[in-house]
Write a protein that holds these residues in place. Structure first.
Motif, short mmCIF file in Angstrom:
data_model
loop_
_atom_site.label_atom_id
_atom_site.label_comp_id
_atom_site.label_asym_id
_atom_site.label_seq_id
_atom_site.Cartn_x
_atom_site.Cartn_y
_atom_site.Cartn_z
N TRP A 155 -4.47 13.56 -4.65
CA TRP A 155 -3.34 14.33 -5.14
C TRP A 155 -3.81 15.50 -6.00
O TRP A 155 -3.30 16.62 -5.87
CB TRP A 155 -2.42 13.41 -5.94
CG TRP A 155 -1.14 14.06 -6.37
CD1 TRP A 155 0.03 14.11 -5.67
CD2 TRP A 155 -0.91 14.79 -7.59
NE1 TRP A 155 0.97 14.81 -6.38
CE2 TRP A 155 0.43 15.25 -7.56
CE3 TRP A 155 -1.71 15.09 -8.68
CZ2 TRP A 155 0.98 15.98 -8.59
CZ3 TRP A 155 -1.16 15.84 -9.72
CH2 TRP A 155 0.17 16.26 -9.67
N SER A 184 -6.17 7.71 -4.35
CA SER A 184 -4.88 8.38 -4.17
C SER A 184 -4.68 9.46 -5.22
O SER A 184 -4.22 10.57 -4.93
CB SER A 184 -3.75 7.34 -4.25
OG SER A 184 -2.49 7.96 -4.26
N ASN A 204 0.73 11.51 1.57
CA ASN A 204 1.53 11.58 0.36
C ASN A 204 2.55 12.70 0.53
O ASN A 204 2.31 13.84 0.21
CB ASN A 204 0.65 11.85 -0.86
CG ASN A 204 -0.39 10.78 -1.04
OD1 ASN A 204 -0.19 9.67 -0.56
ND2 ASN A 204 -1.47 11.10 -1.72
N ALA A 257 7.62 8.76 -6.47
CA ALA A 257 6.23 8.74 -6.02
C ALA A 257 5.91 7.44 -5.31
O ALA A 257 5.18 7.42 -4.33
CB ALA A 257 5.30 8.94 -7.21
N ASN A 261 3.57 20.29 -4.18
CA ASN A 261 2.58 21.37 -4.10
C ASN A 261 3.17 22.66 -3.57
O ASN A 261 2.59 23.72 -3.68
CB ASN A 261 1.43 20.96 -3.19
CG ASN A 261 0.51 20.00 -3.87
OD1 ASN A 261 0.49 19.93 -5.09
ND2 ASN A 261 -0.24 19.23 -3.11
N THR A 289 3.55 14.55 -2.43
CA THR A 289 2.49 15.47 -2.86
C THR A 289 2.70 16.84 -2.23
O THR A 289 2.66 17.86 -2.90
CB THR A 289 1.12 14.92 -2.44
OG1 THR A 289 0.95 13.66 -3.05
CG2 THR A 289 0.02 15.85 -2.87
N GLN A 341 0.30 11.51 -9.60
CA GLN A 341 1.44 11.92 -8.81
C GLN A 341 2.77 11.42 -9.37
O GLN A 341 3.83 11.92 -9.00
CB GLN A 341 1.30 11.48 -7.35
CG GLN A 341 1.11 10.00 -7.13
CD GLN A 341 -0.35 9.63 -7.06
OE1 GLN A 341 -1.16 10.17 -7.82
NE2 GLN A 341 -0.71 8.72 -6.17
N ARG A 395 -3.27 19.48 -5.18
CA ARG A 395 -2.57 20.34 -6.13
C ARG A 395 -3.52 21.35 -6.76
O ARG A 395 -3.12 22.15 -7.59
CB ARG A 395 -1.92 19.49 -7.21
CG ARG A 395 -0.68 20.10 -7.85
CD ARG A 395 0.00 19.07 -8.73
NE ARG A 395 1.13 19.57 -9.46
CZ ARG A 395 2.37 19.66 -8.98
NH1 ARG A 395 2.60 19.28 -7.72
NH2 ARG A 395 3.36 20.10 -9.72
N THR A 438 4.53 7.70 -1.64
CA THR A 438 3.10 7.50 -1.45
C THR A 438 2.71 6.07 -1.19
O THR A 438 1.60 5.80 -0.76
CB THR A 438 2.33 7.96 -2.69
OG1 THR A 438 2.71 7.13 -3.80
CG2 THR A 438 2.64 9.40 -3.03
#
Length: 1055
Positions: free
Chosen positions: A677, A673, A814, A764, A821, A817, A633, A681, A768
């Motif tokens: 992610w 994690s 997240n 990030a 996405n 994330t 990420q 994605r 996150t």
């Protein structure tokens, strides 16, 4: 570990039982107050020191002497209240394990089950199975089956049904004894064995079949009641369909209420019903043995036992009946639902005291009893009654009669009203006391309907609790201390009522047969698959099963389905696969250790072994990437580029190197994690992490150890170190040495540079809260990517980013994330900067005014978001320029070709630039290159031969290069450039500078530039000089991908 143990001192010095009483004694207090209460100890009591007085004490227990836990059942239960063994970190002395961590580790996802009434094997399995098997066919259709198929084929039908049911019972018993069976019956058994797709699909079909079977048996009850009323000249409405619908609706409501009251009431009702059924069967057998009691019974076809009648009725006599020409399989289809009660015990497995023992014992015994009873009914009805009887009393004179005259239908215009073929009331006629047969018929039909109505809501509840089909969650809510699914009863009632309105028994029976056979087929296949794969968890205590017998049962069920009605079979298969695909594409987050998972593991392992034994061939080459991205990420663009190359057809491993030594918990959280992610994605890749190593050593470890067999990386993909001029010397040398390590291990190398850098670690980390740590191969930061937090004037514009509170969206841990996405073409929460600043600078780029905001207040500009998803978004029309300068085996041309084939890059045309060897042979060189590309089947839009690469670069270019290396010239040997090196490599340096000028002239507007990576010859070029070359080649250009293959062919023109 404080609080788990303490040291107490005993004053007395006497020695007893070999222990000095004055020695230090380790005592272990109870873990918490809840545990104290559970063990029956007052929470105010002092911790146990195992002393009674100063002069005497008992021998210390093992629990006082060690932290270890003994093997106990409690340690293996999936329950929040269950005790758990000490963790490995706890025993090892991990100082990071806290009491709160211990508590969290002991908590599991499994909910504490609702404790209700528990039944034994007789009350919970034997009686429900018997009641389910002794259904509507026992008193209303068994005589009709004998009339059509004859005694011989009727026994064959019963035998085939018995074989299918026995094999299925053996298979079901094996599964039920392979661990604890919870509520849900057939669904639970199949879903835990073959996975949620099979289990949920069969569960829905089976629940539907049971609900329809309840309506079928209710219709049978209504038909019998109507027959009794007609016999006495009575009716409710029309003595037909309307009566069936009215009485059936009332009966369904009453039975649903009985089931909803609870298991205890239902069990009491079952005991009463089973007694009536047994009494009715005894009444029939006794009446048949006694024989006819009147002339009327004789003329209606009951003539008593006779060898003549037995031999005549032994042969089949298939006729037109129930709207079609009957044959063996049509009669079998109508009879088979009468033996489909073997799952009754498994359906309420959650209400049994010991399902693993009760289900096989009760089901097999009920099957034996019911099959024997059906065979007796066939023999007695076929041996004592005629197929046709005209009912004319004058044929019998003084007790003498001719059987042929009684069965002659010409006396009644060719049709007979009585006999096995024509009347469903033969059982009442042959019984000792007719009304008891009616009672038995009602008891059999209502008891079977009651059992079906009881099982369906619990099956729906199990499906809802597992959240397989969202639509069933509403109906699974438990009520009361016993957790009764009242909403499920309402749904079951509505489905049963819908089919009750059809009011035709023979129309519903074949449909149910197909659904039941599907369920039985899957049960047999479960056992076959588990016994064939034999995972270590397959250890059933029931030994009387066989893998090939289960396969035979599966094939028999499918064959019978097709023979009964191939059209209905296809409809059933279509429904099953539709339900299967729904679950498959929803991908429920469950892990039950099914045999399909074990099969998947074995298949993957076998394939890996076979692949390792197969020699490599250039036609089957795929780039398998090791992407040094850290946590994925933090560098989404680098991961996206890797996935653009591999997609689902090749291997990609995301390598994460952390200099700091992490605990197991931190490392697991970091990998988890990253995996989450990647899944979010939709990137198919593996995360591989090492910690406690420098970047150079960590990269070496990953290159040498990542993968298995042929499934190992052959290309190293890393980001360009954009801060190399300011980074510490050790970091620069470490980055450079990774290239050498890759080439030493014969890996190809690809380096990508994006304007602004690839490292979004700051964003990030804030989004996150994942430990960032680690020294990775991409830029350590970029001045262009600032993340702004703080108050702003927010205008929500059709946003699905995060206008909700964090609590309302528990899965969006997240937040970044979700942001990355999401397609950037959508409208999101927009924050506009101060309008006064805009007025001061009207030419400010509008893209810098739009800020995308996550739920936790993190703001990212559109430029930042665009750079983070540069390789994920759909590319506009443009070019993909390939500078194939040196032959490295073809990887430099293969990678851009793969990228150009992706749908997101379909608008970008492939342009190829190649070096010419001799200026005067340009045309020949171009033809040769075009011919080579044609043989490789590489589609391209243009081919340009570069001829002036050896010309001297311009002065501006030289000055820029000198400015870049000025800091490193004359520095220490470890990370510096000396004059000798500059002079020796002056010609090569000039080529790189001239190449920069050509790149700016030809590829400045390209979407992506792919170029041959200069070879860093070991011991000849220093890290700063090499990085200066790369800097000059890629500065002020669109995204650049340097590629250097391992000089093994990856392309071929041979077939």
């Amino acid at each position: 570990m404080e609080g788990r143990f303490k040291v107490s001192s005993v004053e007395s010095e006497c020695k007893k039982n070999g222990i000095h009483m004055g020695a230090n004694i380790i005592t272990r207090p109870l873990r918490n107050s809840a545990e104290t209460v559970e063990r029956g100890v007052s929470s105010n009591a002092q911790s146990d020191t195992w002393l009674h007085d100063a002069g005497w004490r008992r021998k210390r227990s093992l629990a006082q002497l060690t932290r270890e836990a003994l093997p106990r059942m409690e340690n293996y239960r999936n329950s929040k209240r269950a005790l758990k063994r000490p963790s490995l970190g706890e025993l090892h002395g991990d100082h990071l394990i806290t009491e709160e961590d211990e508590k969290n580790q002991r908590d599991t996802k499994s909910p504490t089950p609702t404790v209700g009434i528990k039944l034994g094997w007789i009350q919970g399995v034997l009686i429900p199975c018997l009641l389910n098997i002794w259904g509507v066919m026992l008193f209303l259709r068994i005589s009709w089956v004998v009339s059509q198929a004859g005694i011989g084929l009727s026994l064959v039908i019963i035998a085939i049904s018995a074989v299918v049911c026995v094999i299925t019972t053996l298979s079901m018993s094996a599964i039920c004894t392979n661990g604890e069976v919870k509520g849900g019956g057939i669904y639970y058994i199949i879903s835990r064995s073959l996975g949620p797709e099979f289990g949920a699909s069969v569960g829905i079909i089976f629940a539907f079949a049971n609900a329809v079977a309840a309506s079928m048996n209710t219709i049978g009850f209504c038909d019998s009641l109507n027959d009794l009323l007609r016999t006495n000249g009575l009716k409710i409405i029309d003595s037909g369909v309307s009566d069936v619908r009215l009485v059936g609706t009332i009966a369904l409501i009453v039975m649903c209420i009985i089931c909803a009251i609870g298991m205890d009431w239902e069990s009491k009702a079952q005991n009463f019903l089973i007694a009536i059924i047994v009494a009715a069967m005894v009444d029939f057998i006794v009446g048949t043995i006694i024989g006819p009691k009147s002339t009327e019974e004789i003329t209606q076809g009951f003539v008593g036992f006779s060898s003549t009648i037995f031999s005549e009725n032994f042969r089949p006599d298939f006729r037109y009946s129930e709207g079609l020409n009957q044959d063996f399989f049509s009669v079998f289809a109508i009879f088979f639902p009468s033996v489909t009660g073997i799952q009754a015990g498994a359906n309420i497995s959650g209400d049994l005291k010991d399902p693993a023992s009760a289900i096989p014992k009760g089901t097999l015994l009920s099957l034996l009893i019911s099959m024997l009873s059906y065979a007796l009914m066939v023999l007695f009805s076929g041996g004592g009654a005629l197929r046709d009887a005209n009912g004319i009393a004058s044929i019998v004179v003084n007790g003498t009669y001719n059987i042929s005259e009684i069965s002659d239908c010409t006396y009644t215009n060719g049709t007979c009203k009585y006999g096995l073929h024509n009347s469903y009331s033969v059982m009442q006629l042959m019984s000792g006391w007719g009304p008891l047969i009616y009672g038995g018929c009602w008891a059999a039909t209502l008891s079977t309907a009651l059992t079906n109505l009881l099982s369906v809501p619990r099956l729906i509840q199990a499906l809802g609790v597992d959240r397989i089909y969202p639509g069933l969650i509403f109906f699974s809510k438990p009520y009361g201390k016993h957790g009764e699914p009242y909403r499920g009863y309402v749904l079951t009632f509505l489905v049963s009522l819908l089919f009750l309105l059809i009011a035709d028994l023979n129309t519903i029976a074949p449909l149910i047969s197909n659904f039941y056979l599907t369920s039985y087929a899957l049960i047999n296949f479960c056992t076959f698959h588990a016994a064939l794969v034999r995972p270590l968890g397959w250890r059933p205590t029931f030994r009387y099963y066989n893998v090939w017998l289960s396969l035979l049962g599966f094939l028999m069920c499918v064959a019978i389905m097709l023979l009964i009605s191939w059209i209905m079979s296809l409809v059933t298969f279509a429904i099953f696969f539709t339900l299967y695909l729904i679950v498959h594409y929803r991908k429920p987050d469950v892990n039950w250790g099914s045999s399909t998972q074990a099969q998947m593991y074995k298949t993957a392992l076998s394939s890996a072994h076979n692949l390792a034994r197969t020699g490599e061939h250039v036609k089957n080459y795929w780039p398998q990437l090791l992407v040094l991205a850290g946590t994925p990420q933090t560098r989404p663009a680098l991961v996206d580029l890797g996935y653009l190359i591999t997609k689902a057809g090749s291997l990609m491993i995301v390598g994460d190197i952390t200099e700091k030594k992490l605990s197991y918990k931190e490392q697991s959280a970091r990998i988890r994690s990253g995996d989450e992610w990647l899944r979010g994605r939709k990137v198919r890749a593996f995360c591989s992490a090492v910690n406690g190593f420098s970047f150079e050593l960590g990269a070496r470890a990953l290159m040498q150890a990542a993968g298995v067999g042929r499934l190992a990386p052959n290309v190293l993909l890393m980001g360009y170190k954009s801060d190399w001029t300011t980074a510490p010397a050790n970091d620069l040398v470490s980055y450079f040495n990774v290239l050498h390590t890759a080439f030493e291990n014969r890996l190809a190398v690809a380096i990508v540079r994006v304007a602004g850098g690839l490292d979004h670690g700051t964003a990030a980390e804030e989004a996150t809260a994942t430990p960032a740590g680690g020294h990775t191969a991409t830029s350590s930061g970029s001045g262009e990517l600032r993340v702004r937090r703080g108050p702003s004037n927010i205008m929500h514009a059709d946003s699905d980013l995060d206008i909700r509170s964090p609590d309302s969206h528990p899965t969006s841990r997240n937040n970044l994330t979700g942001l990355i996405n999401t397609p950037i073409s959508r409208s999101y929460t927009i924050s506009e900067k101060d309008t006064k600043e805009k007025k001061k600078d009207k030419k400010m780029d509008f893209h810098r005014q739009i800020v995308y905001k996550t739920s936790n207040g993190l703001e990212i500009s559109k430029d930042q978001l665009s750079q983070m998803s540069i390789f994920q978004k759909k590319q506009e029309s443009g070019t993909l320029d390939v500078w194939w300068l040196y032959d490295d085996g073809g990887l430099t041309i293969l990678l851009p070709y793969i990228i150009s084939q992706r749908s997101s890059w379909a608008n970008c045309k492939l342009r190829i630039f190649a070096l010419a060897n001799r200026r005067h042979e340009m045309e020949l060189e171009e033809r040769n290159m075009a011919n080579l590309l044609s043989k490789f089947r590489i589609d391209y839009s243009s081919l340009t031969m570069v001829q002036d690469i050896t010309e001297a670069p311009q002065e501006d270019t030289k000055r820029m290069f000198d400015e870049i290396i000025k800091k490193f010239v004359g520095e220490n040997e470890e990370c510096g450039i000396n004059e000798t090196e500059l002079l020796t490599l002056a010609e090569k340096t000039n080529r790189q500078l001239r190449l920069r000028e050509l790149l700016l002239a030809n590829s400045k507007e390209a979407r992506l530039v792919v170029m041959s990576l200069p070879m860093p010859r070991k011991g000849s070029v220093s890290a700063p000089l090499y990085m200066a070359w790369l800097e000059m080649l890629s500065r002020d250009l669109p995204p650049v991908l340097y590629v250097r293959g391992n000089h093994t062919s990856v392309l071929t023109f041979y077939s």
